[in-house]
Design a protein around this motif. Structure first.
Motif: not given
Length: 161
Positions: A57-63, A70-73, A75-81
């Motif tokens: 879903p979405g144009r960009h995913q914050i995971v 790290e994600y092999d997509v 449009s995905a960015s990592p977050a820890v909080s």
């Protein structure tokens, strides 16, 4: 920036059972959900992200994850909080960010939400995952519309007294 939770919830707030929805899929709900988040920045947990990899879903995913960085997509960015996710969304220029779950992510974001868009599925279901309860004194039901198989409710956080 506005933080908006999007979820389908029955009367008892159970949103999952062994990684699946506990009710039959509702096509009209999926359509309105997908249309709403299609061009948006979304925040979701790692397990929810992994379960949606074939149709993100979405144009960009914050995971949001304590372990994955790290994600092999593309449009995905990592977050820890929560703060890290909000910073990432702001850096993407997002005016509205949709929080898509799972349960732990909904719980973490609940104190920070401006709105909740809830597809109310009639009935009660058995399951192992719940949407967090909220204090009715902090929220106002701004709109409610009957749709095929569900009622779409928009809740807005009341201004602090």
């Amino acid at each position: 920036m506005e933080l908006v939770s999007v979820a389908a919830v029955p009367d008892n707030l159970v949103i999952g059972s062994d990684g699946e929805l506990p009710w039959e899929r509702i096509p009209a709900d999926k359509r309105q959900y997908r249309d709403r988040v299609a061009d948006a920045v979304v925040v979701l947990g790692r397990q929810t992200f992994e379960s949606m990899r074939e149709d993100l879903p979405g144009r960009h995913q914050i995971v949001l994850s304590r372990s994955e960085r790290e994600y092999d997509v593309e449009s995905a960015s990592p977050a820890v909080s929560v703060e890290d996710a909000v910073d990432a969304a702001e850096s993407l220029g997002a005016d509205t960010v949709y929080v898509l779950g799972g349960a732990a992510i909904y719980e973490l974001f609940q104190p920070h939400l401006d709105r909740m868009l809830l597809s109310r599925v009639p009935g009660e279901y058995e399951g192992d995952v719940r949407y967090p309860e909220w204090d009715d004194d902090e929220w106002e039901l701004a709109s409610s519309s009957a749709e095929p198989g569900f009622t779409l409710e928009e809740w807005i956080r009341r201004p602090a007294a």
